[in-house]
Write a protein that holds these residues in place. Structure first.
Motif, short mmCIF file in Angstrom:
data_model
loop_
_atom_site.label_atom_id
_atom_site.label_comp_id
_atom_site.label_asym_id
_atom_site.label_seq_id
_atom_site.Cartn_x
_atom_site.Cartn_y
_atom_site.Cartn_z
N THR A 145 0.87 -1.17 0.00
CA THR A 145 0.00 0.00 0.00
C THR A 145 0.91 1.22 0.00
OG1 THR A 145 -0.04 0.17 2.41
CG2 THR A 145 -1.72 -1.24 1.38
N PRO A 146 0.40 2.41 -0.33
CA PRO A 146 1.24 3.61 -0.25
C PRO A 146 1.89 3.78 1.13
CG PRO A 146 -0.75 4.11 -1.47
CD PRO A 146 -0.93 2.71 -0.92
N ALA A 147 1.11 3.53 2.19
CA ALA A 147 1.66 3.67 3.54
C ALA A 147 2.77 2.65 3.81
CB ALA A 147 0.54 3.52 4.57
N ALA A 148 2.57 1.41 3.34
CA ALA A 148 3.58 0.38 3.55
C ALA A 148 4.86 0.70 2.78
CB ALA A 148 3.04 -0.98 3.12
N LEU A 149 4.74 1.25 1.58
CA LEU A 149 5.91 1.62 0.80
C LEU A 149 6.71 2.73 1.48
CD1 LEU A 149 7.67 1.45 -1.71
CD2 LEU A 149 6.01 2.89 -2.91
N ILE A 150 6.02 3.73 1.97
CA ILE A 150 6.70 4.83 2.68
C ILE A 150 7.34 4.32 3.96
CG2 ILE A 150 6.36 7.01 3.89
CD1 ILE A 150 6.37 7.25 0.86
N ALA A 151 6.65 3.45 4.68
CA ALA A 151 7.21 2.91 5.93
C ALA A 151 8.46 2.09 5.63
CB ALA A 151 6.17 2.06 6.64
N PHE A 152 8.43 1.29 4.58
CA PHE A 152 9.60 0.50 4.20
C PHE A 152 10.77 1.41 3.85
CE2 PHE A 152 12.31 -1.38 0.97
CZ PHE A 152 12.63 -2.62 1.52
N HIS A 153 10.53 2.41 3.04
CA HIS A 153 11.60 3.35 2.66
C HIS A 153 12.16 4.05 3.88
CE1 HIS A 153 13.93 6.19 0.37
NE2 HIS A 153 13.28 7.20 0.92
N THR A 154 11.30 4.44 4.79
CA THR A 154 11.75 5.12 6.00
C THR A 154 12.69 4.24 6.81
OG1 THR A 154 9.72 6.44 6.11
CG2 THR A 154 11.00 6.23 8.14
N LEU A 197 9.48 8.73 -4.58
CA LEU A 197 8.35 8.53 -3.68
C LEU A 197 7.68 9.84 -3.29
CD1 LEU A 197 9.73 5.74 -1.31
CD2 LEU A 197 8.49 5.51 -3.46
N GLY A 198 8.18 10.93 -3.83
CA GLY A 198 7.63 12.24 -3.47
C GLY A 198 6.20 12.45 -3.94
N ASN A 199 5.80 11.75 -4.97
CA ASN A 199 4.42 11.86 -5.48
C ASN A 199 3.92 10.48 -5.84
OD1 ASN A 199 1.99 12.49 -6.58
ND2 ASN A 199 2.78 13.81 -8.21
N LEU A 200 3.27 9.83 -4.89
CA LEU A 200 2.82 8.45 -5.09
C LEU A 200 1.64 8.35 -6.06
CD1 LEU A 200 3.05 6.99 -1.47
CD2 LEU A 200 4.67 6.74 -3.34
N ARG A 201 1.07 9.48 -6.41
CA ARG A 201 -0.07 9.45 -7.32
C ARG A 201 0.34 9.70 -8.76
NH1 ARG A 201 -4.89 12.66 -3.99
NH2 ARG A 201 -4.85 11.31 -2.15
N LEU A 242 0.74 2.48 -8.44
CA LEU A 242 1.61 2.08 -7.34
C LEU A 242 2.50 0.90 -7.70
CD1 LEU A 242 2.42 2.47 -4.37
CD2 LEU A 242 0.59 0.87 -3.76
N GLU A 243 1.98 -0.08 -8.41
CA GLU A 243 2.76 -1.26 -8.76
C GLU A 243 3.97 -0.90 -9.62
OE1 GLU A 243 2.18 -5.63 -10.91
OE2 GLU A 243 0.45 -4.35 -10.50
N MET A 244 3.79 0.00 -10.58
CA MET A 244 4.89 0.42 -11.44
C MET A 244 5.93 1.21 -10.64
SD MET A 244 2.83 1.60 -14.86
CE MET A 244 4.35 2.25 -15.57
N LEU A 245 5.45 2.13 -9.81
CA LEU A 245 6.37 2.94 -9.02
C LEU A 245 7.16 2.07 -8.05
CD1 LEU A 245 5.58 6.41 -7.59
CD2 LEU A 245 6.64 4.71 -6.12
N ALA A 246 6.47 1.14 -7.39
CA ALA A 246 7.15 0.26 -6.44
C ALA A 246 8.17 -0.62 -7.13
CB ALA A 246 6.13 -0.60 -5.70
N GLY A 247 7.87 -1.06 -8.36
CA GLY A 247 8.81 -1.87 -9.12
C GLY A 247 10.09 -1.11 -9.41
N ASP A 248 9.95 0.16 -9.82
CA ASP A 248 11.14 0.98 -10.06
C ASP A 248 11.90 1.23 -8.77
OD1 ASP A 248 10.54 1.10 -12.73
OD2 ASP A 248 9.67 3.12 -12.66
N TYR A 249 11.16 1.41 -7.68
CA TYR A 249 11.80 1.69 -6.39
C TYR A 249 12.65 0.51 -5.92
CZ TYR A 249 12.51 2.25 -1.42
OH TYR A 249 13.10 2.32 -0.19
#
Length: 312
Positions: free
Chosen positions: A175-184, A205-209, A213-220
């Motif tokens: 989820t967006p929250a889980a991705l930010i928590a992981f990065h943190t 991760l500055g703009n999750l919208r 999300l799946e594409m952004l998380a894959g790049d991350y």
């Protein structure tokens, strides 16, 4: 958190599965490491039905292909090994890392001997066929050869990546929250490896919208695992240590801060291992709690009992 599961070439666990019925027992893997991960052994050549004992195998380049053949008879076993590898890949999706037997024509990660079609040695630039399939199917998976784990820097780097990747797997479904928590949790660990990746992935991760999300998380995660694959340099660790120490300004006495800087400087000169300043910072954190620092994987990226930072 459940322990990571790490795949391993079966001969490294002491199983008598080599061509001559022997093994290459890696005692660190079955000893210290096995206390904190679940080992999942396999032998590609046995899995492909070649049996024990069996003829010695070698890689041979024939035209534009690298084939797995029996050294003396020339019998080609490429198809059997490739078919077995393809069938087993779906069962390996939960692995958080893999330890391979070096120089093996099936498991070697790099610099495996390769011969021409007449059996004359031509180079050391090939991968074992199973290792190649594994890394093609799971490009993010931390993979290392057992022999290279004798190097304390490479050992620490591999195991740190295993625990990061396991944390990523445990964070799913994302989820967006889980991705930010992981990065943190891994921000300072990332900073120790690459300031460029630290800035780039933070901006991503500055703009999750901006994208699905799946594409952004894959790049991350691709960017993160690529950055972590390069061992952190001593100077980069110093930068992170000083960064963490800055959080305690005003909460720790000037004399203690001076003593900390002395230990950081001693680490930079190679006089004390990384565990010394890190341990002092963790003691500070117990005395002056900080929620952000308490979440940082950098301060404890894997169980202390592995002793990996004692040699850095």
């Amino acid at each position: 958190m459940t322990p990571p599961t790490v795949g391993i070439s079966a001969c490294l666990t002491g199983a008598p599965v080599r061509h001559d019925g022997g093994h290459r027992h890696a005692r660190f893997c079955t000893g210290a490491l096995a206390r904190f991960v679940t080992l999942s052994p396999l032998c590609p050549e046995v899995g492909a039905g070649l049996g024990v004992p069996r003829p010695t195998m070698q890689l041979r380049r024939q035209r534009d292909e690298v084939r797995l053949v029996a050294r003396r008879s020339g019998t080609d076993h490429t198809g059997a090994l490739q078919a077995w590898s393809a069938s087993v890949m779906p069962t390996l999706a939960t692995l958080s890392g893999f330890i391979l037997m070096g120089k093996s024509p099936s498991c070697g990660m790099t610099r495996v001997r390769c011969y021409d079609e007449h059996g004359t040695l031509r180079g050391l630039s090939e991968q074992g066929l199973f290792a190649q399939a594994l890394q093609r199917h799971f490009p993010l998976l931390p993979v290392e050869e057992a022999g290279r784990l004798n190097d304390p820097v490479l050992r620490e780097n591999f195991i740190a990546r295993v625990f990061v990747y396991h944390d990523w797997q445990q964070s799913q479904p994302l989820t967006p929250a889980a991705l930010i928590a992981f990065h943190t949790r891994h921000k300072l660990q990332l900073l120790a490896h690459s300031q460029h990746a630290y800035r780039t992935l933070g901006a991503l991760l500055g703009n999750l919208r901006a994208r699905p999300l799946e594409m952004l998380a894959g790049d991350y995660i691709q960017g993160l695992m690529a950055a972590l694959a390069t061992p952190a340099r001593r100077g980069a660790h110093v930068n992170v240590l000083q960064h963490i120490a800055g959080y305690f300004r005003g909460r720790i006495s000037a004399d203690e801060r001076l003593a900390m800087q002395e230990q950081i400087d001693a680490y930079l000169r190679g006089e004390v291992p990384l565990v010394v300043p890190v341990t002092l910072l963790r003691q500070w954190l117990r005395r002056a709690p900080d929620r952000y620092l308490a979440e940082q994987a950098y301060l404890q990226p894997y169980p202390d009992a592995l002793g990996l930072r004692n040699s850095l």
